[in-house]
Structures are given as structure tokens and as C-alpha cells.
Design a protein around this motif. Structure first.
Motif, mmCIF file in Angstrom:
data_model
loop_
_atom_site.group_PDB
_atom_site.id
_atom_site.type_symbol
_atom_site.label_atom_id
_atom_site.label_comp_id
_atom_site.label_asym_id
_atom_site.label_seq_id
_atom_site.Cartn_x
_atom_site.Cartn_y
_atom_site.Cartn_z
ATOM 1 N N ARG A 33 0.835 -1.212 0.000
ATOM 2 C CA ARG A 33 0.000 0.000 0.000
ATOM 3 C C ARG A 33 0.863 1.253 0.000
ATOM 4 N N LYS A 34 2.006 1.195 0.721
ATOM 5 C CA LYS A 34 2.923 2.335 0.694
ATOM 6 C C LYS A 34 3.468 2.544 -0.712
ATOM 7 N N THR A 36 1.998 1.548 -3.636
ATOM 8 C CA THR A 36 0.972 1.854 -4.636
ATOM 9 C C THR A 36 0.083 3.028 -4.269
ATOM 10 N N ASP A 38 -2.754 2.590 -3.038
ATOM 11 C CA ASP A 38 -4.104 2.115 -3.304
ATOM 12 C C ASP A 38 -4.262 0.721 -2.711
ATOM 13 N N ARG A 39 -5.268 0.548 -1.868
ATOM 14 C CA ARG A 39 -5.460 -0.747 -1.189
ATOM 15 C C ARG A 39 -5.754 -1.880 -2.173
ATOM 16 N N ALA A 42 -2.673 -2.830 -3.972
ATOM 17 C CA ALA A 42 -1.779 -3.474 -3.007
ATOM 18 C C ALA A 42 -2.207 -4.921 -2.776
ATOM 19 N N GLU A 43 -3.509 -5.139 -2.605
ATOM 20 C CA GLU A 43 -3.997 -6.506 -2.430
ATOM 21 C C GLU A 43 -3.690 -7.370 -3.648
ATOM 22 N N GLU A 109 0.329 8.237 5.111
ATOM 23 C CA GLU A 109 1.350 7.573 4.299
ATOM 24 C C GLU A 109 2.629 8.405 4.244
#
Length: 180
Positions: A33-34, A36, A38-39, A42-43, A109
Motif C-alpha cells: 500500500r505504501k 501503490t 491504493d489498497r 496493493a492486495e 502515508e
């Protein structure tokens, strides 16, 4: 935490891999997430890293977390390259401003990144002087290996070894101390 994972590891996988996935999923997601911002992306990166590990199952991995983290990083770099190629296509001006606004890190962030950079700076300060200098020149000044080697008066392969050992030291120390 397991309920938030996109897909659980296959039951036939070696227990060490399943443990690595379930144990480090949250940390990998925070790291992705750091990268990208975007969650969902990131997932996707963490899930893709797991799929790669599941397919290849390397036996010689000493630290599954560091291995998965480097896979996530490499996938992120590939993702950026793909986005760059896609961005070369003409984008309407109104969409461009929305994209730029979406790419800005949140205040949280930004603080996390600043704290991690401070931790890295502290780790680098404790390294032998040549190793610290090689790492700084390469990663913070974007200098080429041949330039670093010339400045330090060492061979290119030794400069590369200094940088690699410095990165390994940083990763080990960050793993040891965990997120803050």
C-alpha cells in the motif's frame, strides 16, 4: 485478518509457505500500500506474489517475508512500467488532474514514509563508511556502479557487493525491528 485476504493458500502447500503467507500478509499489504497508494492494487500485488511463490515454491528461501517483499516490489516496478506505457497514450486534460490528485499520498502515508526513511538513515549511519557511502550514492544520488567504484577506489563488483550487503542489512534490521 485472514478474512480480509483475497485468497487463502492452497492446503497442499508446504506449511512453511502457508505460515509465511498468513503471518506476513498484513505487513506485505502495508508495504504494498505504501508503494501503490491504493489498497486494491496493493492486495492484487500481494496476491500475485503469493501465486508466484505457490507456483515456484523455492526451497532455498531463508526469509519468506523478505522474499515475498522483494517479489511485491518487483511486481510493483512492473506495474509502474505498465502504467507508464499506458500513460504514453493521450489522456484528456480533465482526467489528468484527477489522476494527479489520486496519486498523492495521504498524510498518514507521508508520515509513515518519513519515519521509515529516518529509520533507514539511522541504519545506514551504523554501517561501515564505504558501505554507507556506496548505498547513499546508489540509492539517493542515483549514481552508476562505475561512478561509485571510481569514487571509492574499488572494483565495480566490490561496489555492487557493498550495496547488496547494505541493502541486506537494511532489510534485516527493518524485519527485526518491525513496523513502527
Amino acid at each position: 485478518m485472514l478474512g480480509s485476504m483475497a485468497r487463502l493458500p492452497h492446503p497442499g502447500n508446504p506449511p512453511r509457505q502457508v505460515d509465511a503467507y498468513t503471518t506476513h500478509y498484513g505487513r506485505l499489504l502495508v508495504y504494498a500500500r505504501k508503494l501503490t497508494g491504493d489498497r486494491n492494487t496493493a492486495e492484487d500485488l500481494v496476491q500475485e506474489a503469493w501465486c508466484l511463490l505457490e507456483r515456484h515454491q523455492p526451497d532455498s528461501v531463508d526469509s519468506p517475508f523478505r522474499y515475498l517483499r522483494s517479489v511485491v516490489h518487483n511486481l510493483f516496478v512492473s506495474h509502474l512500467r505498465r502504467r507508464k506505457r499506458e500513460a504514453e497514450v493521450d489522456v484528456p486534460p480533465d482526467t489528468l488532474s484527477e489522476t494527479i490528485a489520486a496519486d498523492q499520498p495521504t498524510p498518514e502515508e507521508a508520515v509513515i514514509s518519513r519515519l521509515e526513511m529516518e529509520r533507514l538513515a539511522t541504519i545506514i549511519d551504523t554501517m561501515p563508511p564505504r558501505q554507507a557511502m556506496a548505498l547513499r550514492l546508489y540509492h539517493f544520488e542515483n549514481r552508476k556502479l562505475r561512478e561509485i567504484a571510481a569514487e571509492l577506489g574499488v572494483s565495480i563488483s566490490f561496489a555492487q557487493a557493498l550495496i547488496a550487503k547494505g541493502l541486506a542489512t537494511c532489510a534485516e534490521e527493518l524485519d527485526r525491528t518491525g513496523p513502527r
